[in-house]
Structure formats: structure tokens, C-alpha cells
Design a protein around this motif. Structure first.
Motif, short mmCIF file in Angstrom:
data_model
loop_
_atom_site.label_atom_id
_atom_site.label_comp_id
_atom_site.label_asym_id
_atom_site.label_seq_id
_atom_site.Cartn_x
_atom_site.Cartn_y
_atom_site.Cartn_z
N GLN A 76 0.17 4.47 3.19
CA GLN A 76 -0.19 3.10 2.78
C GLN A 76 0.56 2.64 1.54
OE1 GLN A 76 -4.49 2.12 4.65
NE2 GLN A 76 -4.55 2.95 2.61
N ASN A 77 0.87 3.59 0.64
CA ASN A 77 1.62 3.22 -0.55
C ASN A 77 2.95 2.57 -0.21
OD1 ASN A 77 -0.30 4.12 -2.26
ND2 ASN A 77 0.62 6.13 -2.63
N HIS A 78 3.46 2.85 0.98
CA HIS A 78 4.78 2.31 1.35
C HIS A 78 4.70 1.14 2.32
CE1 HIS A 78 7.05 5.46 -0.65
NE2 HIS A 78 6.09 6.27 -0.25
N PHE A 79 3.50 0.89 2.85
CA PHE A 79 3.42 -0.13 3.90
C PHE A 79 2.34 -1.19 3.65
CE2 PHE A 79 5.69 3.35 5.97
CZ PHE A 79 6.73 2.65 6.56
N HIS A 80 1.86 -1.33 2.39
CA HIS A 80 0.82 -2.34 2.19
C HIS A 80 1.43 -3.75 2.16
CE1 HIS A 80 1.91 -2.56 -2.04
NE2 HIS A 80 1.89 -1.23 -2.07
N ALA A 81 0.54 -4.72 2.26
CA ALA A 81 0.98 -6.12 2.44
C ALA A 81 1.94 -6.58 1.35
CB ALA A 81 -0.24 -7.03 2.49
N ASN A 82 1.70 -6.16 0.09
CA ASN A 82 2.54 -6.65 -1.02
C ASN A 82 3.99 -6.20 -0.90
OD1 ASN A 82 0.26 -7.71 -1.99
ND2 ASN A 82 -0.11 -6.14 -3.56
N LEU A 83 4.22 -5.16 -0.10
CA LEU A 83 5.60 -4.67 0.02
C LEU A 83 6.40 -5.40 1.10
CD1 LEU A 83 5.28 -0.82 -0.53
CD2 LEU A 83 6.43 -2.48 -1.98
N SER A 84 5.73 -6.27 1.86
CA SER A 84 6.43 -6.94 2.97
C SER A 84 7.76 -7.57 2.53
CB SER A 84 5.54 -8.00 3.60
OG SER A 84 4.42 -7.39 4.17
N PRO A 85 7.79 -8.31 1.40
CA PRO A 85 9.06 -8.96 1.03
C PRO A 85 10.21 -7.96 0.82
CG PRO A 85 7.24 -9.80 -0.30
CD PRO A 85 6.70 -8.64 0.47
N VAL A 86 9.86 -6.73 0.46
CA VAL A 86 10.92 -5.72 0.22
C VAL A 86 11.64 -5.40 1.54
CG1 VAL A 86 11.33 -3.34 -0.53
CG2 VAL A 86 9.61 -4.74 -1.69
N TYR A 87 10.87 -5.40 2.64
CA TYR A 87 11.47 -5.00 3.92
C TYR A 87 12.03 -6.17 4.74
CZ TYR A 87 8.88 -0.73 2.76
OH TYR A 87 8.39 0.38 2.12
N GLN A 88 11.70 -7.38 4.31
CA GLN A 88 12.10 -8.53 5.14
C GLN A 88 13.61 -8.72 5.30
OE1 GLN A 88 9.66 -11.65 3.46
NE2 GLN A 88 7.88 -11.05 4.69
N PRO A 89 14.42 -8.48 4.23
CA PRO A 89 15.87 -8.62 4.44
C PRO A 89 16.39 -7.72 5.57
CG PRO A 89 15.37 -8.47 2.11
CD PRO A 89 14.09 -8.20 2.84
N ARG A 90 15.88 -6.50 5.63
CA ARG A 90 16.32 -5.60 6.70
C ARG A 90 15.84 -6.11 8.07
NH1 ARG A 90 20.50 -2.07 6.35
NH2 ARG A 90 20.73 -1.42 8.50
N LEU A 138 -7.85 1.62 10.77
CA LEU A 138 -7.08 0.41 11.05
C LEU A 138 -5.58 0.69 10.83
CD1 LEU A 138 -7.42 -2.65 11.59
CD2 LEU A 138 -7.63 -2.98 9.14
N CYS A 139 -4.76 0.14 11.71
CA CYS A 139 -3.32 0.42 11.66
C CYS A 139 -2.73 0.09 10.28
CB CYS A 139 -2.62 -0.41 12.71
SG CYS A 139 -0.82 -0.31 12.59
N PRO A 140 -2.19 1.10 9.59
CA PRO A 140 -1.62 0.81 8.27
C PRO A 140 -0.22 0.18 8.35
CG PRO A 140 -1.45 3.16 8.77
CD PRO A 140 -2.11 2.52 9.95
N GLY A 141 0.33 0.06 9.57
CA GLY A 141 1.67 -0.53 9.71
C GLY A 141 1.61 -1.98 10.16
N ARG A 142 0.39 -2.58 10.13
CA ARG A 142 0.23 -3.90 10.75
C ARG A 142 1.01 -5.01 10.05
NH1 ARG A 142 -3.95 -2.37 7.83
NH2 ARG A 142 -5.21 -3.80 6.58
N TRP A 143 1.21 -4.89 8.75
CA TRP A 143 1.96 -5.96 8.04
C TRP A 143 3.42 -5.93 8.48
CZ3 TRP A 143 -1.79 -8.69 6.41
CH2 TRP A 143 -2.95 -8.09 5.92
N LEU A 144 3.95 -4.72 8.47
CA LEU A 144 5.35 -4.58 8.89
C LEU A 144 5.51 -5.03 10.34
CD1 LEU A 144 8.11 -3.27 7.87
CD2 LEU A 144 7.54 -1.43 9.44
N ALA A 145 4.57 -4.62 11.19
CA ALA A 145 4.65 -4.95 12.62
C ALA A 145 4.65 -6.47 12.81
CB ALA A 145 3.47 -4.33 13.36
N GLN A 146 3.72 -7.14 12.14
CA GLN A 146 3.60 -8.59 12.37
C GLN A 146 4.84 -9.33 11.88
OE1 GLN A 146 -0.80 -10.06 12.19
NE2 GLN A 146 -0.66 -8.28 10.88
#
Ligand code: HEM
Length: 516
Positions: free
Chosen positions: A134-148, A441-449
């Protein structure tokens, strides 16, 4: 159950039967409240469970047994929940006792996936994995992964231009590339990537084996000791190959990251960031194992699930052209034809977000969720639910309850438009349960969506999707049929994917210039 499986039961004979009979009687003995209704257990201790698409049968059984169904087979108590209300009351509200996983044999012991924390019982070892993940996939980190996510989605757009008929493959490549870059800093080749091929070969059998009832050894763990050469023991012969693949998925990229770190060439990723902390700490073997496990599960749990949802999107666009048109009108109004959409457009494109929600509902990726296990005796609505019961949430049935989702088989993103009216009417709840329940609950849901949203909006901004045509030019209308297994995909279908205009094709080609 086939003959060879029966043969194995009898081969293990009397001893196993005694154990079964004892467990069987304890399962049936009513202590106070009755058990929920369900199909009868045979004299052999089994229940004839459907071989495929169990969620459809369990949904039909609603008419006979009701929303809560109790199945007692080979000493295993199983409770199927067909309504979201019951799932919420038990799995969410009583999460303290409904958050473990049933002990299985086929996937962890026989196939060698004991490192997946999605299958671990509730407890400190699982918690350690979950917290790090979860430390790597919580909602606040979404912007970090969006460019990729944008970059890989642009590769999808270019690949669709070259070979639109292989859209299924291109979608798989995109979902894999996003996750593998985030976890291992690995760049997936535009086509025929060898690691993706390996990981897919490993993960594919997992989906089938993940459904309770597929392999007899899950009911009767002693069968894992049968020699591989025995008739009926083909599961063991297959599992030898699967085991090797599972190990390779776990080890290979992780070891490459370690090597690259030693050479000073590692790309920043989940594995490298955790390993850096590990190097500076006491370097415990336990901690290294957790890092290895949480990076490898991201692909196993995150790639196929995302692929399935995007597959549903393509199918829906073929079958519901009005939805496609409405989405494109919205995109054109906000984005115009001079650029591709980005995450900054999200709040201005509510219809696209509703399409993503409807993809998750229309045909859920995990129709039976992931099994939970009850860790204490419980009572609910006048029924007794025994400790140790496997709890199956029939998410498919919940999403196809016409009282909750009117016209459930229709792909209708507008059903989510007015949540206030919906709430008052008690209908069209947002389909969050597609991602499961409470502590699991799926901890990857932010990245998935995000991955799904950017794929949907980008594809619709530049492509038209329609039915493929036969030799005579007639449309081939695909049927809405899905594969069996824990992760269910649309059955392979053909469709026509063409750029919306010359300008759209030019926009797609331009994306190559902005790759890193
Ligand atoms: C559309 C995409 C996805 C869907 C529908 C989905 C759905 C689910 C469901 C239903 C569960 C089980 C929840 C429960 O037991 O109640 C789950 C667990 C899990 N998912 Fe996802 N998932 C998706 C994408 C992802 C992604 C992208 C990742 C990783 C980046 C991921 C990682 C996990 C993990 C690690 C678990 C295990 C959690 C645990 O047992 O504690 N998932 N997912």
C-alpha cells in the motif's frame, strides 16, 4: 467430477473417508440456529458443483435457496453471498472476522504460489506485505505513475494503427508495461516481450485454479501426495511446469533489479526503492522476501484484471454505438482535435468516468471475488455460519440484480449520472465492490482505474470501434460471453478499429516523438 478424480478418492480409501465422514457430520450438526439453505450433500460427502462459470449457477440458485447459500462439500463449508446488502453486512461490517483466506492446496502448495499475499491468511505476515504494498500504491501516489500510464497508452494507440486486429494483445502489452515499469523499472518491448510471455504463461493457470471447486486436491489436501504417474494425477504433472514458471516470475526481474543496483544502472522503481531501504537496514532475509513478494504480485494481480476491464470496454463499444458517440462528443467538446487527452481533463469528462464504472459493473473482472474465510462462528439473519467457512461474494449476481441495477445487461453509463437520485431510489450504487471488501479491498484500485480511464479516453479520442464484417460485408456482432476462471475475460472477438480522421491518425503518429 470425472472418473479419474473418483479413482483417486477410492485409492486413498478408507482412511480419507473416515476423516471426511467425521468432518461431514460435524458440518451438518446444527447447534441452535439452522445453517443457511443450500444443495444437499451426497453420501460421499460432495455436492455437484458447476464445472464452469459458477457465478451463473449460484445466481440461479437464488430462486431456490435465497441470497445466502450454504454448501458443504468434502468437509468444506462454503457460503455464497448473492446480495450486496449481505456482503456489506458481513464482509465489510464484520471485517474483523471475515478477512482471512481459506486454506487452499492447489495454488500455494502444488503450483508454488505460496508467496502471493492475496492468498495468505489474515495475520502479521499478510499485514507486513499489505502495508508495504500500500505504501507504493495509495491514491496520493497516482500522479507519480500517470506519465508512464500516458506513455504506454500512446504506444497502444500506435500499435492499434499498425495491427488493429491484434487489439487484445496490444491491450495486454500496455497493462503489463505500466505495472512492470512501476515495480521493476522494466521497459516492455513494443511486441513479443519475453518476460510478458513468461509471466502470462505463469499467471494463466492461476485464474482457473483460483476458483474453489476446480481441483479436488483443494477439498482433500492429502491428494497432493499422490505420485504424479498415477492415473488422475495429471494436475500434479501440469503443476510441475507451473511451479517452475511461478518461481521464475517471482525471482527473475527482482534479481535483475539487484544486479542493476550493484552496477549503478537501476531505474527507480518499487523494488529498487525498497531494496535501498533494506540495504541500509539490518538486511533481514524476511524483509527481502516481503519486497520480492510484493513486487511480483503486482503483475500477477494487476495485469490480467486491467486487461479484462479494457476488453469489456472494446466489446461494449461494438455493441453500444450510442455510448461511443456520446463519449466522443464529450471528448471533442473538451479536448478538441488538436491534442490527445490527459489526466488533467478528467474532471471535465464525467461521461468517460461513468464508462469506466460501467465496464467494472457490466461484466465484473472477478465474478466471485476472491474467497474470504470466517475465523469465528457467526450468526446472521437467523442463520448460523460456522467458523472456517469459505465466503464467496457473488459479485456478478450483485451487479445483475435488476432491483439494484435496472436493465442490468444493458451497458448504460448514464445509470451513474445522478447519485443523489439513485441513493433515494436505492439503485445504481457505484460498483466499488468490483474491487472487493474491507480489509482485503484491492490495494491496486487507484492504479487500475487510472490505467483504464486513460486507455478509454485516449482510444475514443482518435478511433472508431465497430463490428467487424464478414466476406459479404455483413457485421459480425460479438456475443457477450466471458471466460471461466477467477479472472474472467470477454471471449475472443473481432472488431474494426479505425482512426476517426486523418488528423487523428497524425496525432497518433506524433506520439512517437515524445517517448523517453
Ligand atoms: C480492474 C482491475 C482490478 C480489479 C477489478 C481488481 C479486483 C480485486 C479484487 C476483487 C480483489 C479481492 C478483494 C477481496 O478479497 O475482497 C483484489 C485483491 C488484490 N488486488 Fe486487485 N483488482 C484490479 C487491479 C489490481 C491492480 C492493478 C493491482 C496491483 C497494482 C492489484 C493488486 C491486488 C492485490 C495485491 C490484492 C490482494 C489484496 C489482499 O489480499 O490483501 N489489483 N483485487
Amino acid at each position: 467430477m470425472n472418473d479419474s478424480k473418483l479413482l483417486i478418492i477410492f485409492a486413498f480409501g478408507y482412511c480419507a473417508y473416515i476423516v471426511l465422514a467425521r468432518r461431514l457430520s460435524s458440518g451438518r450438526k446444527a447447534k441452535g440456529l439452522p445453517l443457511p439453505p443450500g444443495p444437499k450433500t451426497s453420501w460421499l460427502g460432495s455436492v455437484q458443483l458447476p464445472e464452469t462459470h459458477q457465478w451463473l449457477t449460484y445466481a440461479r440458485w437464488k430462486d431456490t435457496f435465497g441470497d445466502i447459500i450454504y454448501i458443504y462439500t468434502f468437509g468444506n463449508p462454503v457460503v455464497v453471498l448473492n446480495s450486496a446488502e449481505d456482503a456489506n453486512a458481513l464482509l465489510n461490517k464484520r471485517g474483523n472476522i471475515y478477512s482471512s483466506r481459506p486454506r487452499r492446496t492447489m495454488v500455494p502448495d502444488v503450483m508454488g504460489w505460496d508467496w502471493l499475499f492475496s492468498g495468505m491468511p489474515y495475520g502479521p505476515w499478510w499485514k507486513r506485505h499489505r502495508t508495504m504494498f500500500q505504501n507504493h500504491f495509495h491514491a496520493n501516489l497516482s500522479p507519480v505513475y500517470q506519465p508512464r500510464q500516458i506513455q504506454e497508452t500512446h504506444t497502444l494507440l500506435r500499435n492499434l494503427l499498425i495491427s488493429p486486429d491484434k487489439f487484445d494483445y496490444h491491450v495486454r502489452r500496455t497493462a503489463s508495461a505500466i505495472i512492470l515499469h512501476i515495480t521493476y523499472g522494466y521497459t516492455v518491448a513494443d511486441k513479443n516481450d519475453s518476460y510478458v510471455a513468461l509471466a502470462d504463461a505463469a499467471v494463466h493457470p492461476l485464474s482457473r485454479a483460483g476458483i474453489f471447486g476446480t481441483y479436488l486436491v483443494d477439498y482433500i489436501p492429502i491428494l497432493k501426495h499422490v505420485p504424479s504417474w498415477m492415473p488422475g494425477a495429471s494436475f500434479k504433472r501440469q503443476a510441475r511446469v507451473w511451479r517452475r514458471l511461478a518461481r521464475e516470475v517471482l525471482e527473475s526481474q527482482f534479481n535483475i533489479v539487484k544486479e542493476n543496483m550493484a552496477k549503478g544502472t537501476a531505474v527507480s522503481c518499487v523494488a529498487s526503492r525498497e531494496l535501498e531501504k533494506w540495504i541500509e537496514s539490518d538486511q533481514s532475509a524476511d524483509e527481502e522476501e516481503v519486497i520480492k513478494n510484493i513486487t511480483a504480485i503486482a503483475y500477477a494481480a494487476g495485469a490480467d484484471t486491467t486487461v479484462s476491464t479494457i476488453g469489456s470496454f472494446f466489446l461494449a463499444m461494438v455493441l453500444f454505438p450510442d455510448v461511443q458517440k456520446k463519449a466522443q462528443d464529450e471528448i471533442d467538446r473538451i479536448v478538441g482535435g488538436n491534442r490527445l487527452p490527459s489526466f488533467g481533463d478528467k474532471s471535465s469528462l464525467p461521461y468517460i468516468s461513468r464508462i469506466v464504472l460501467e465496464c467494472l459493473r457490466w461484466n465484473p473482472v472477478t465474478p466471485l471475488g476472491v474467497a474470504h474465510c470466517l475465523t469465528e462462528d457467526d450468526e446472521y439473519n437467523g442463520y448460523r455460519i460456522p467458523k472456517g467457512s469459505t465466503i464467496l461474494a457473488n459479485i456478478w449476481a450483485m451487479f445483475h440484480d435488476e432491483h439494484v441495477y435496472p436493465e442490468p445487461f444493458k451497458f448504460n453509463p448514464d445509470r451513474f449520472e445522478n447519485q443523489e437520485t439513485n441513493k433515494l431510489a436505492g439503485i445504481n450504487e457505484l460498483p466499488h465492490i468490483a474491487f472487493g471488501f474491507a480489509r482485503r479491498l484491492c490495494p491496486g484500485r487507484w492504479l487500475a482505474q487510472d490505467s483504464i480511464w486513460i486507455a478509454v479516453v485516449s482510444v475514443l479520442s482518435v478511433y472508431n470501434i465497430s463490428a467487424a464484417t464478414d466476406d459479404k460485408g455483413f457485421p459480425i456482432v460479438p456475443s457477450v460471453e466471458y471466460t471461466e476462471g477467477q479472472i474472467s475475460h470477454p471471449n475472443p472477438f473481432k472488431c474494426r478499429i479505425v482512426p476517426r480522421s486523418e488528423a487523428a491518425a497524425a496525432l497518433i503518429k506524433q506520439t512517437v516523438d515524445v517517448q523517453d
